[in-house]
Write an enzyme that holds these catalytic residues in place. Structure first.
Site, short mmCIF file in Angstrom:
data_model
loop_
_atom_site.label_atom_id
_atom_site.label_comp_id
_atom_site.label_asym_id
_atom_site.label_seq_id
_atom_site.Cartn_x
_atom_site.Cartn_y
_atom_site.Cartn_z
N ILE A 1 0.73 -1.34 0.09
CA ILE A 1 0.01 0.06 0.23
C ILE A 1 0.29 1.63 -0.03
O ILE A 1 2.01 1.30 0.63
CB ILE A 1 -0.81 -0.20 1.07
CG1 ILE A 1 -1.31 -1.86 1.50
CG2 ILE A 1 -2.06 1.45 0.66
CD1 ILE A 1 -2.03 -1.01 2.99
N ASN B 1 -5.11 14.35 5.12
CA ASN B 1 -4.61 15.63 5.40
C ASN B 1 -3.98 15.95 3.92
O ASN B 1 -2.63 17.20 3.99
CB ASN B 1 -2.58 14.60 5.97
CG ASN B 1 -3.45 14.01 6.88
OD1 ASN B 1 -3.88 14.68 7.83
ND2 ASN B 1 -2.84 13.16 7.54
N LYS C 1 -5.62 12.55 -11.75
CA LYS C 1 -6.51 11.69 -12.08
C LYS C 1 -7.98 10.64 -12.76
O LYS C 1 -7.79 9.71 -13.47
CB LYS C 1 -7.93 12.19 -10.86
CG LYS C 1 -6.61 12.08 -9.89
CD LYS C 1 -6.53 11.14 -9.19
CE LYS C 1 -5.71 11.52 -7.62
NZ LYS C 1 -5.51 10.10 -6.69
N ASN D 1 -2.95 4.35 -3.66
CA ASN D 1 -3.04 5.11 -2.88
C ASN D 1 -2.25 6.31 -2.64
O ASN D 1 -2.89 7.66 -2.47
CB ASN D 1 -3.47 4.73 -1.50
CG ASN D 1 -3.60 5.88 -0.26
OD1 ASN D 1 -4.89 6.23 -0.61
ND2 ASN D 1 -2.43 6.15 0.58
N ASP E 1 10.05 8.07 -1.92
CA ASP E 1 9.99 8.91 -2.83
C ASP E 1 9.28 7.53 -3.44
O ASP E 1 10.22 7.57 -4.62
CB ASP E 1 10.21 9.78 -3.06
CG ASP E 1 9.42 11.38 -3.33
OD1 ASP E 1 8.89 10.78 -4.64
OD2 ASP E 1 10.48 12.56 -3.63
#
Ligand SMILES: NC(=O)c1ccc[n+]([C@@H]2O[C@H](COP(=O)([O-])OP(=O)(O)OC[C@H]3O[C@@H](n4cnc5c(N)ncnc54)[C@H](O)[C@@H]3O)[C@@H](O)[C@H]2O)c1
Length: 259
Positions: free
Chosen positions: A12, A197, A165, A90, A63
């Site tokens: 993930i 966040n 997206k 994600n 990263d």
């Protein structure tokens, strides 16, 4: 959902906090072995402390825009748990609502690197892992990408985020189409607003006109999406109970994009 991911290994991304952490918790609850990664090493370690009592959990900081990161992630899953079965793309960053005419193209490069090229590299490395000849189990795997309502609508974010997206829909469907007969499934969820966040992107200011357009859409948003509830959909979509689900673009926004 107890144990529907038993014996599965999942990776993930962007799992130090926000939605990624909720997904990690749900995967552990469902019996998976989980590798979580994030660029924010400090918070990633805190997340490890918080979740590690729930099941097998390994963290690797880094990263996603680093070229070698995808291979490091897959190798970590293999070293820790022998294989990888599930990828959840994600990690992502928001933009500052800039339309294309006012966009700093260096910022465009950054948003595309994190939101699109990073997931593409990890998807590529995962597909190669799912199909390797010396797998300890049958070939195949599941990929679930976190898109956004901004992958279906044009005015709720800026040009950079909206473009990435939309492009993730293409990556998802291309992967689904090309590997459908090889046991690999690839789906994307399109969440509406979630309490996370991600708004740190606005710390250095926003494009006021772009935000005003987005705020108009917010006026008809039926409600925020609960991240713990949505995580359970991610678990199901990646499980062997959803083998028919492939190439799906799943709206998860209380009907917001339908308005
Ligand atoms: N919050 C929302 O309203 C909303 C709505 C729709 C979709 N999404 C999507 O949900 C996903 C998760 O975001 P969130 O809302 O939990 O935000 P978040 O900021 O809480 O979590 C995103 C995580 O990605 C990590 N990350 C950022 N850049 C990275 C990089 N280069 N390498 C590795 N990790 C990196 C961050 O450190 C952070 O932990 C994103 O793809 C986002 O676009 C969010």
């Amino acid at each position: 959902m107890t144990n529907i991911l038993a014996s599965k290994t999942a990776l993930i991304t962007g799992a130090a906090g926000g939605f990624g952490k909720a997904i990690a918790r749900a995967f552990l609850d469902a019996g998976a072995q989980v590798v979580i990664t994030d660029v924010n090493e400090g918070i990633l370690q805190l997340t490890h402390q918080e979740l590690s009592s729930l099941g097998p959990l390994h963290v690797i900081a880094g990263d996603l825009t680093d070229r070698e990161m995808a291979d490091r992630l897959i190798q970590t899953a293999r070293d820790q748990y022998g294989k990888l079965d599930i990828l959840v793309n994600n990690a992502g960053i928001m933009d500052r609502f800039d339309p294309i005419g006012e966009l700093d193209m260096a910022f465009w490069d950054r948003v595309l690197a994190v939101n699109l090229t990073g997931p593409a590299r990890v998807t590529q490395a995962s597909v190669q892992e799912f199909l390797r000849d010396d797998r300890p189990t049958a070939k195949g795997g599941a990929i679930l990408t976190v898109g956004s309502i901004n992958g279906l609508r044009g005015g709720i974010a800026g040009a950079a985020y909206t473009t990435t997206k939309h492009a993730l829909v293409g990556l998802t469907r291309s992967t689904a189409a090309h590997y459908a007969t090889k046991g690999i499934r690839s789906n994307i969820i399109m969440p509406g607003l979630m309490e996370t966040n991600i708004r740190t992107a606005y710390e250095n200011g926003v494009n006021e006109e772009g935000r005003a357009l987005a705020w108009k859409s917010l006026g008809v948003n039926p409600g925020h999406v609960n991240i713990d509830d949505l995580s359970k959909l991610v678990v199901f979509a990646c499980s062997d109970q959803a083998t028919y689900l492939n190439g799906a673009i799943i709206s998860t926004d209380h009907g917001w994009q339908a308005i």
